[in-house]
Design an enzyme around this catalytic site. Structure first.
Site, PDB file in Angstrom:
ATOM      1  N   HIS A 173      45.530  14.776  -0.537  1.00 41.01           N
ATOM      2  CA  HIS A 173      46.876  14.607  -1.068  1.00 41.01           C
ATOM      3  C   HIS A 173      47.085  13.123  -1.335  1.00 41.01           C
ATOM      4  O   HIS A 173      46.736  12.283  -0.512  1.00 41.01           O
ATOM      5  CB  HIS A 173      47.901  15.134  -0.059  1.00 41.01           C
ATOM      6  N   ASN A 210      52.905   9.465  -5.756  1.00 37.88           N
ATOM      7  CA  ASN A 210      52.797  10.636  -4.871  1.00 37.88           C
ATOM      8  C   ASN A 210      53.613  11.772  -5.486  1.00 37.88           C
ATOM      9  O   ASN A 210      54.837  11.690  -5.561  1.00 37.88           O
ATOM     10  CB  ASN A 210      53.329  10.245  -3.482  1.00 37.88           C
ATOM     11  N   CYS A 219      54.174  18.138   1.261  1.00 34.87           N
ATOM     12  CA  CYS A 219      52.878  17.613   0.809  1.00 34.87           C
ATOM     13  C   CYS A 219      51.723  18.572   1.065  1.00 34.87           C
ATOM     14  O   CYS A 219      50.691  18.499   0.402  1.00 34.87           O
ATOM     15  CB  CYS A 219      52.584  16.278   1.475  1.00 34.87           C
TER      16      CYS A 219
HETATM   17  N1  COA Z   1      59.788  -3.395  -1.935  1.00 39.10           N
HETATM   18  C1  COA Z   1      59.836  -4.524  -1.241  1.00 39.10           C
HETATM   19  N2  COA Z   1      60.039  -4.565   0.085  1.00 39.10           N
HETATM   20  C2  COA Z   1      60.185  -3.398   0.723  1.00 39.10           C
HETATM   21  C3  COA Z   1      60.144  -2.151   0.039  1.00 39.10           C
HETATM   22  C4  COA Z   1      59.956  -2.202  -1.341  1.00 39.10           C
HETATM   23  N3  COA Z   1      59.872  -1.077  -2.095  1.00 39.10           N
HETATM   24  N4  COA Z   1      60.326  -1.173   0.930  1.00 39.10           N
HETATM   25  C5  COA Z   1      60.463  -1.745   2.142  1.00 39.10           C
HETATM   26  N5  COA Z   1      60.393  -3.111   2.007  1.00 39.10           N
HETATM   27  C6  COA Z   1      60.503  -4.114   3.023  1.00 39.10           C
HETATM   28  C7  COA Z   1      61.148  -3.628   4.292  1.00 39.10           C
HETATM   29  O1  COA Z   1      62.546  -3.651   4.175  1.00 39.10           O
HETATM   30  C8  COA Z   1      60.639  -4.632   5.302  1.00 39.10           C
HETATM   31  O2  COA Z   1      61.407  -5.794   5.203  1.00 39.10           O
HETATM   32  P1  COA Z   1      61.764  -6.653   6.517  1.00 39.10           P
HETATM   33  O3  COA Z   1      60.452  -7.110   7.055  1.00 39.10           O
HETATM   34  O4  COA Z   1      62.611  -7.763   5.959  1.00 39.10           O
HETATM   35  O5  COA Z   1      62.473  -5.715   7.419  1.00 39.10           O
HETATM   36  C9  COA Z   1      59.249  -4.961   4.795  1.00 39.10           C
HETATM   37  O6  COA Z   1      59.196  -4.545   3.419  1.00 39.10           O
HETATM   38  C10 COA Z   1      58.151  -4.255   5.554  1.00 39.10           C
HETATM   39  O7  COA Z   1      58.538  -2.919   5.671  1.00 39.10           O
HETATM   40  P2  COA Z   1      57.682  -1.920   6.471  1.00 39.10           P
HETATM   41  O8  COA Z   1      58.281  -0.562   6.375  1.00 39.10           O
HETATM   42  O9  COA Z   1      57.388  -2.462   7.831  1.00 39.10           O
HETATM   43  O10 COA Z   1      56.358  -2.000   5.618  1.00 39.10           O
HETATM   44  P3  COA Z   1      54.986  -1.349   5.915  1.00 39.10           P
HETATM   45  O11 COA Z   1      53.954  -2.358   5.956  1.00 39.10           O
HETATM   46  O12 COA Z   1      55.035  -0.351   7.017  1.00 39.10           O
HETATM   47  O13 COA Z   1      54.754  -0.517   4.565  1.00 39.10           O
HETATM   48  C11 COA Z   1      54.939   1.673   3.656  1.00 39.10           C
HETATM   49  C12 COA Z   1      55.679   0.460   4.164  1.00 39.10           C
HETATM   50  C13 COA Z   1      55.952   2.735   3.273  1.00 39.10           C
HETATM   51  C14 COA Z   1      54.151   1.312   2.413  1.00 39.10           C
HETATM   52  C15 COA Z   1      53.989   2.141   4.768  1.00 39.10           C
HETATM   53  O14 COA Z   1      54.679   2.314   5.979  1.00 39.10           O
HETATM   54  C16 COA Z   1      53.290   3.418   4.431  1.00 39.10           C
HETATM   55  O15 COA Z   1      52.408   3.410   3.603  1.00 39.10           O
HETATM   56  N6  COA Z   1      53.660   4.528   5.071  1.00 39.10           N
HETATM   57  C17 COA Z   1      53.193   5.830   4.711  1.00 39.10           C
HETATM   58  C18 COA Z   1      54.047   6.308   3.593  1.00 39.10           C
HETATM   59  C19 COA Z   1      53.528   7.536   2.910  1.00 39.10           C
HETATM   60  O16 COA Z   1      52.368   7.681   2.681  1.00 39.10           O
HETATM   61  N7  COA Z   1      54.435   8.436   2.579  1.00 39.10           N
HETATM   62  C20 COA Z   1      54.108   9.614   1.915  1.00 39.10           C
HETATM   63  C21 COA Z   1      53.942  10.678   2.908  1.00 39.10           C
HETATM   64  S1  COA Z   1      53.230  12.081   2.258  1.00 39.10           S
END
Ligand code: COA
Length: 332
Positions: free
Chosen positions: A259, A289, A113
């Protein structure tokens, strides 16, 4: 004094739109979940047979045209990508071949990234030291080839999209005019495994096997919460480092181009810096992204829309796998 500046910008995304609803048809997710947690509504995926280099060629041609360069004016190519067409050689030489520039040096930057910002800093340094006068810097990704499009891949597959952005960087001697001002590059390898694709890799022998498909290590792994937690700290930190270096405050910046990791991360950074929303550019809703391509795509769109104009003070900032984080301050 030799300095460098961005002379032209270009971007290209494939025509095929993939909406959140399209993803919900092949994995257990929903438009609401994706939109609420990431701000993404749709992304672009390439058709079969179209590579990251193909996208880069289109973006580069646009950047060359905006800069008023012929392809033959390019003296060096820097190509940032985490999704190269081949394990090796890198995409830089493939782009060089497509642009018809035999003999011109080409280098790949594998910084995910932050790849575009790291690449821009290298171009600036080469130009300042007198090694080159005109460098093409590209960020391009074809994520769609490597995402896992089923329930096991849903935590990462919904985030990423394909696209390419490019800039032409040339020499300038005007210390008050358009110029790259400073670059701030950081990394913390203790977090290397928190956002990665482990396989294929020579860290294991054999470096490619059927097990790696079964165990999921040939698809992206992300500890989303750890990424989020670090990103909302590192983005403001590195932007402030860039501003402090020039004795500037956030209100003096015309435009911040982060980014496009996640709209919630961008919103948190905007709030922490006390910036008005309109100064912090975003296109994640339409493209997801696009990793190394995201900053040059936003920049190119903004230049075409006059959102970024000559003379504007612009801060580019990135955070991602590594973890790495980086910023560039420039007078566009
Ligand atoms: N659709 C539906 N549910 C999903 C999912 C999807 N695409 N992906 C994960 N889940 C579920 C998980 O399995 C989890 O279920 P559970 O509670 O039954 O275990 C639930 O949603 C919550 O997951 P969690 O990972 O705790 O969610 P979160 O609130 O942390 O959000 C992200 C997940 C990825 C959106 C968040 O962590 C985030 O924005 N992280 C940064 C990611 C990023 O910017 N990456 C790029 C880097 S450059």
């Amino acid at each position: 004094m030799r300095l460098s500046r961005i002379a032209g910008t270009g971007h290209f995304v494939p025509a095929r739109v993939v909406t959140n609803h399209d993803l919900a048809a092949v994995m257990d997710t929903s438009d609401e979940w994706i939109l609420e947690r990431t701000g993404i509504r749709e992304r672009r995926f390439t058709e079969d047979g179209v590579t990251g280099t193909d996208l880069a060629v289109e973006a580069s041609r646009q950047a060359l045209s905006e800069a008023g360069w012929e392809a033959g004016d390019v003296q060096f190519i820097i190509f940032a990508t985490l999704s190269p067409d081949m394990y090796f050689p890198g995409n830089g030489v493939l782009l060089q071949r497509e642009l018809g520039l035999p003999g011109v040096g080409a280098m790949d930057v594998r910084n995910q990234c932050t790849g575009f910002v790291y690449s821009l800093s290298a171009a600036d340094a080469y130009i300042r030291m007198g090694m080159y006068d005109r460098i093409l810097v590209v960020g391009a990704e074809r994520h769609s080839a490597g995402l896992r499009m089923d329930d096991r891949g849903r935590d990462t597959a919904v985030l990423f999209g394909d696209g390419a952005g490019a800039v032409c960087v040339d020499v300038t001697t005007d210390p008050e005019g358009s110029r790259l001002i400073s670059h701030h590059l950081h990394a913390d390898g203790r977090f290397a495994e928190e956002l990665c694709i482990k396989s294929p890799g020579a860290g294991r022998k054999p470096w490619l096997s059927a097990d790696m498909v079964d165990d999921g290590s040939s698809h992206p792994f992300m500890n989303g919460r750890e990424v989020f937690r670090n990103a909302v700290t590192r983005f403001p930190e590195v932007i402030m480092e860039a501003l402090d270096g020039q004795g500037l405050t956030p209100d003096q910046v015309d435009v911040v181009i982060p980014h496009q990791a996640n709209q919630r991360i961008t919103d948190a950074v905007t709030k922490r810096l006390g910036l008005p929303r309109e100064k912090v550019l975003s296109n994640i809703e339409r493209f997801g992204n696009t990793t190394a391509a995201s900053i040059p795509i936003v920049l190119s769109e903004a230049v075409k829309a006059d959102t970024v104009q000559r003379g504007d003070l612009v801060c580019l900032a990135a955070f991602g796998s590594g973890f790495t984080w980086a910023a560039t301050l420039m007078r566009y």
